[in-house]
Design an enzyme around this catalytic site. Structure first.
Site, PDB file in Angstrom:
ATOM      1  N   LYS A 135       0.863  -1.182   0.000  1.00  0.00           N
ATOM      2  CA  LYS A 135       0.000   0.000   0.000  1.00  0.00           C
ATOM      3  C   LYS A 135       0.902   1.235   0.000  1.00  0.00           C
ATOM      4  CE  LYS A 135      -3.918   1.959   2.624  1.00  0.00           C
ATOM      5  NZ  LYS A 135      -4.781   1.786   3.822  1.00  0.00           N
TER       6      LYS A 135
ATOM      7  N   SER B 142      -9.756   1.766   2.956  1.00  0.00           N
ATOM      8  CA  SER B 142      -8.848   2.514   2.104  1.00  0.00           C
ATOM      9  C   SER B 142      -7.830   1.644   1.355  1.00  0.00           C
ATOM     10  CB  SER B 142      -8.094   3.534   2.955  1.00  0.00           C
ATOM     11  OG  SER B 142      -7.238   2.885   3.865  1.00  0.00           O
TER      12      SER B 142
ATOM     13  N   SER C  20      -9.923  -0.662   7.073  1.00  0.00           N
ATOM     14  CA  SER C  20      -9.330  -0.420   5.752  1.00  0.00           C
ATOM     15  C   SER C  20      -8.663  -1.617   5.092  1.00  0.00           C
ATOM     16  CB  SER C  20      -8.312   0.711   5.838  1.00  0.00           C
ATOM     17  OG  SER C  20      -8.980   1.947   5.831  1.00  0.00           O
TER      18      SER C  20
END
Lengths: 491, 481
Positions: free
Chosen positions: A79, A154, A178
């Site tokens: 990420k 997210s 997330s």
């Protein structure tokens, strides 16, 4: 089986048995990224040259019998909130569009030490603030199961990449769901370990007391194998825990006879999500409970009375911490800087106004307000008290003999792009099942269990005791139905 | 004319004497090239985390012990949020509701010379900010500024008193007492001129018949206790003039200007920040258990008052004691010489005489007196046994100062060994008697003082090495015959 369909452990076995080289695997992934990611947009930055070099080094190590870990040579993604030395790390924000960290996050340096091959950095909501990956400054990521739909957020890029066969596994971060909500939306496994289990050093923070690095993977065994590499105390993170790192992979497939699994009634009642829980998800919950009971687990209802307060508590607390964590992006030392400002305060204002997205600004303002003198006691202090109560709910459930709890991962399956962008409160409701786990600091695992009647993945959440990720993997591996379908994505 | 009562509280910031910064391992020493003592952590790059330096806690506890505080067994850090280019994270890590030390005091003397207790509210740990280097001479005349983060995250303690002082004299006395205590405790270098000790003053005036405190004004940029004293005197004057005219005192921060001897307004209350303090989630609470506290207490150096009492008990005069104790390196030298068996009064005499003179003349700054105590003790022994005379000893000391020479070598090389051998001196005595018939006749005629001239002649003939007392004795003996 195509290389990109293999689980990380299957791929690792092929590498060990020399049926495959890391170069072949890495090239296969890079080819697939080149072919498919224009549509999916799961990557912000792809690092093909470095990946091929690292793959070559891994093959050499394996040829010499010096593999650094079982996952040596397996291609993966990070990420874009996890700092990687020499590789641009943006947090999906314009304000960090040019930021190249001179250090590695501990979780990444540990994977590197295990021979991981980095394919690139994946998309996310800006500064991890969002539940759909639509707040990214680099455009939204699309759900591989239905490109009209969001992958969740997210860590939407992390989940979509794993689901679409664009990475064997990935790391995400989970502050209020997330990792788990995107896992549910994309039909993959998502683990949020116990707070303190994985070092946060080098992970760009959203809300420090809630953030935790997590894993997105094809199945529980993969997630457990990755956790094995990244878990453990780090002297660079004072909040990382000294609790011993256990053998997680061996928990997968363990007998669950006699384990007591709680179904929190508040997660299915009108009081919290009620009508918002889609019927297919409610049905999946019942099926999941039957499945575990059939394998010898004892499934009973349990009550977590303060659950209804978790969402407002989370949004006040996380926004308060975020307002402070994001203060450093002022244009002075790195990242974007507004030109032609009259003085330094104008420069701060212009830089931040032009380079933060709307959702980030909204949370900075919420958090600034909540911490302001005169409001601190009513908001921040109150949320700290409620947080304690929520934690006590879980302590009591576990003290009453439950080994883990099972809940939906989110009230709905993947929604359409743009469906909620103008309605932040409805978007915040996406986190209703996952935020209490962060507030309590507990581990949570989402595993795929099937598809809804629109052919969209459904995942269920298991919540464990502090540092008891093993039980989650034992139960999760008995519950999961790995979904290897990537409709419309066959090359 | 109304008489006004002054109320003063002080706030100190002391840089802790640690090798490394509060949350990373960058060095703390000043004077390096800008932005060379920095790393991702003290630059506040995205994702980095602070890790508390244990030594910071120990020195903060020492400060608390030196200032008679209660030590908090549980304290924690908070964030103080504000924007400024010298602040890398957009917040300062400090302690707000739970500081490491509370409820201390120091005793000073009031106007009548009686002891007065000044209470200390709290001591807390925090990180320093960086500093801005402006392109021009000052901020307003500059087109750009460059941040230097070498000082960012250097550890500090902030010490806050209660408003218990009522005059510039008391404030200065308190400041100097506190400074010396921190110095002795090894907490800080406490050099105000270098900013390793900073002092802000909160002052208010009220008519003597009024109970309620007046409007508080904060004074900054005070680089010495002399400046503290002068700034308070100036403010008392300025504020009483305003009050006499019935004009209001503005609640504000004022800067002391050393050159003009005045304070001027820097910012008013309306510009005050809302710092939005909240608990620092990246650090765990600081817990000090019995064992750790005992170790810190056990390691605590002797404080100035204890040392003073000890010197006075040894018979050192009050003024001399004050002088020795006011400079820790003098007092440490005193202790070493005393341990080596030197007479305390003699050591005091030398310390405040020749050694202080040499220190002053060198103009350099010293951590320690640059004279080896062993050599000094040897030298004193030689004087005492009359092996050398006092003048020679002073020269030897000069040679020892700042070198690693041996006193015995200097004495030998310089030929300072005093001639105390009767047979060796007799010839010189005889020669001087033969060569100076007039003083000899004077002496014999009853003018006993002329023996001084004859002693001098013998000393001259022996290039000062003769034992003068012995020479006198030999002369007297020769002239009696």
């Amino acid at each position: 089986m195509p290389i990109t369909d293999m689980t990380a452990c299957e791929l690792a076995a092929a590498l060990t048995e020399k049926r495959l080289s890391s170069r072949e695997a890495t090239a296969a992934y890079l080819d697939r990224i080149a072919a498919l990611d224009k549509e999916i947009n799961s990557y912000i930055t792809v690092t093909p040259e470095q990946a091929m070099k690292d793959a070559e080094a891994s093959d050499k190590r394996r040829a010499e019998g010096r593999a650094l870990s079982p996952l040596d040579g397996v291609p993966m993604a990070l990420k874009d909130v996890i700092c990687s030395k020499g590789v641009r790390t943006t947090a999906a924000s314009k304000i960090l569009y040019n930021f190249v960290p001179p250090y590695d996050a501990t979780c990444w340096s540990r994977l590197k030490a295990g021979g991981a091959v980095l394919l690139g950095k994946v998309n996310m909501d800006e500064f991890a603030m969002g539940s759909s990956t639509e707040t990214s400054a680099f455009g939204p990521t699309r759900n591989p199961w239905d490109e009209e739909r969001v992958p969740g957020g997210s860590s939407g890029g992390s989940a979509a990449a794993v689901a679409a066969g664009l990475a064997a596994y990935s790391l995400g971060t989970d502050t209020g769901g997330s990792v788990r909500q995107p896992a549910h939306f994309c039909g993959v496994v998502g683990l949020k370990p116990t707070y303190g289990r994985v070092s946060r050093y080098g992970v760009i923070p959203y809300a420090s007391s809630l953030d935790q690095v997590g894993v997105l993977a094809r199945d529980c065994r993969d997630a457990a194998s990755v956790l094995q590499l990244i878990a453990g105390q780090d002297r660079m993170d004072s909040t990382s825990a000294p609790a011993p790192v256990e053998d997680y992979a061996s928990a997968c497939g363990e007998d669950i006879t006699g384990l007591k699994i709680g179904l929190p009634k508040e997660f299915m009642s009108d009081a919290i999500a009620g009508d918002a829980v889609a019927p297919d998800i409610a049905f999946a919950m019942r099926q999941g409970a039957e499945r575990l009971a059939a394998q010898g687990a004892v499934v009973e209802e349990v009550s977590l009375p303060h659950s209804a307060y978790a969402l407002p508590t989370y949004y006040i607390l996380a926004s308060a911490e975020a307002s402070s964590n994001l203060a450093r992006y002022d244009g002075v030392r790195y990242g974007a800087r507004a030109e032609n400002a009259e003085n330094v305060y104008d420069m701060f204002t212009a830089t931040r106004s032009a380079n933060f997205g709307a959702e980030v600004k909204r949370r900075i303002m919420l958090g600034t307000f909540a911490l302001s003198s005169g409001y601190y006691d009513a908001y921040y202090n109150k949320t700290m008290q409620v947080r304690t109560l929520i934690k006590q709910d879980y302590d009591q459930a576990f003290a009453a003999g439950f080994d883990c709890l099972m809940t939906p991962a989110a009230p709905t399956t993947a929604f359409k792009l743009g469906e909620m962008t103008d309605d932040p409160l409805t978007m915040y409701m996406q986190d209703i099942c996952t935020v209490p786990v962060n507030l309590a600091g507990l581990p949570g695992l989402v595993v795929p269990v099937g598809l809804d009647n629109g052919n969209l993945p459904i995942g269920l959440q298991l919540i464990g005791k502090s540092f008891d990720e093993r039980t989650l993997f034992a139960v999760g591996s008995r519950l999961e139905s790995p979904l290897r379908l990537q409709p419309g994505l066959e090359m | 004319m109304t008489k006004y009562l002054t109320t003063i509280g002080l706030e100190f910031h002391a840089e802790l004497k640690t090798r490394t910064k509060i949350f990373c391992s960058c060095p703390t020493d000043a004077g390096a090239e800008p932005n060379t003592h920095v790393c991702p952590v003290c630059l506040g790059l995205p994702g980095v985390l602070p890790v508390l330096n244990r030594r910071v806690v120990e020195l903060a506890v020492r400060a608390g012990l030196a200032l008679n505080c209660d030590i908090s067994r549980y304290s924690k850090f908070d964030r103080k949020n504000y924007f400024y280019p010298d602040l890398p994270k957009g917040y300062q890590v400090t302690q707000f509701p739970l500081p490491i030390c509370r409820n201390g005091y120091l005793t000073i003397k009031d106007a009548a010379g009686n002891p007065k207790k000044v209470r200390i509210n709290r001591i807390h740990m925090e990180e320093d900010a960086g500093k801005l280097v402006h392109s021009g001479d000052n901020l307003s005349g500059s087109t750009f500024s460059m941040p230097d983060y070498n000082r960012a995250a250097v550890p500090l303690v902030e010490i806050v008193t209660e408003p218990d002082m009522s005059s510039a004299e008391e404030a200065r006395d308190f400041g100097e007492t506190l400074r010396l205590r921190l110095l002795y405790a090894g907490v800080s270098d406490v050099r105000m001129e270098r900013g390793s000790l900073r002092c802000d003053v909160n002052i208010s005036l009220r008519p003597e018949d009024q109970e309620e405190l007046g409007v508080k004004v904060e004074l900054k940029n005070l680089n010495s206790f002399r400046a503290v004293y002068r700034a308070i005197k100036f403010e008392e004057e300025r504020q009483s003039l305003l009050l006499d005219k019935g004009l209001p005192i503005v609640q504000e921060t004022r800067l002391w200007d050393e050159a003009t001897g005045e304070t001027r307004s820097m910012r008013s209350k309306e510009d005050a920040h809302d710092y939005r303090y909240f608990p620092e989630p990246d650090l765990v609470p600081v817990v000090i258990d019995d064992e750790w506290l005992a170790a810190i207490s056990g390691d605590m150096p002797e404080l100035p008052e204890v040392k003073k009492a000890r010197l006075l008990a040894l018979g050192i005069g009050e003024k001399e004691t004050e002088q020795i104790v006011s400079e820790p390196y003098l007092s440490r030298f005193f202790d070493r010489a005393q341990e080596l068996g030197c007479d305390p009064l003699t050591v005091s005499h030398w310390l405040l005489g020749d050694i202080s003179r040499l220190l002053n003349e060198s103009g350099a700054e010293f951590e320690e007196v640059p004279v080896d105590a062993d050599q000094f003790a040897y030298l004193l022994g030689q004087v005492e046994s009359k092996a050398i005379n006092l003048n020679s000893a002073r020269t030897v000391l000069e040679d020892l100062f700042g070198t690693d020479k041996k006193a015995a070598d200097i004495i030998r090389e310089r030929g300072f060994a005093q001639i105390s051998d009767t047979s060796a001196l007799q010839a010189a005595v005889d020669q001087v008697i033969a060569a100076n018939p007039k003083p000899v006749a004077d002496y014999k005629g009853g003018k006993k003082a002329s023996i001084g001239f004859l002693v001098g002649q013998v000393m001259k003939a022996t290039r000062g090495q003769a034992n003068a007392a012995l020479v006198k004795e030999l002369l007297e003996k020769a002239l009696e015959n």
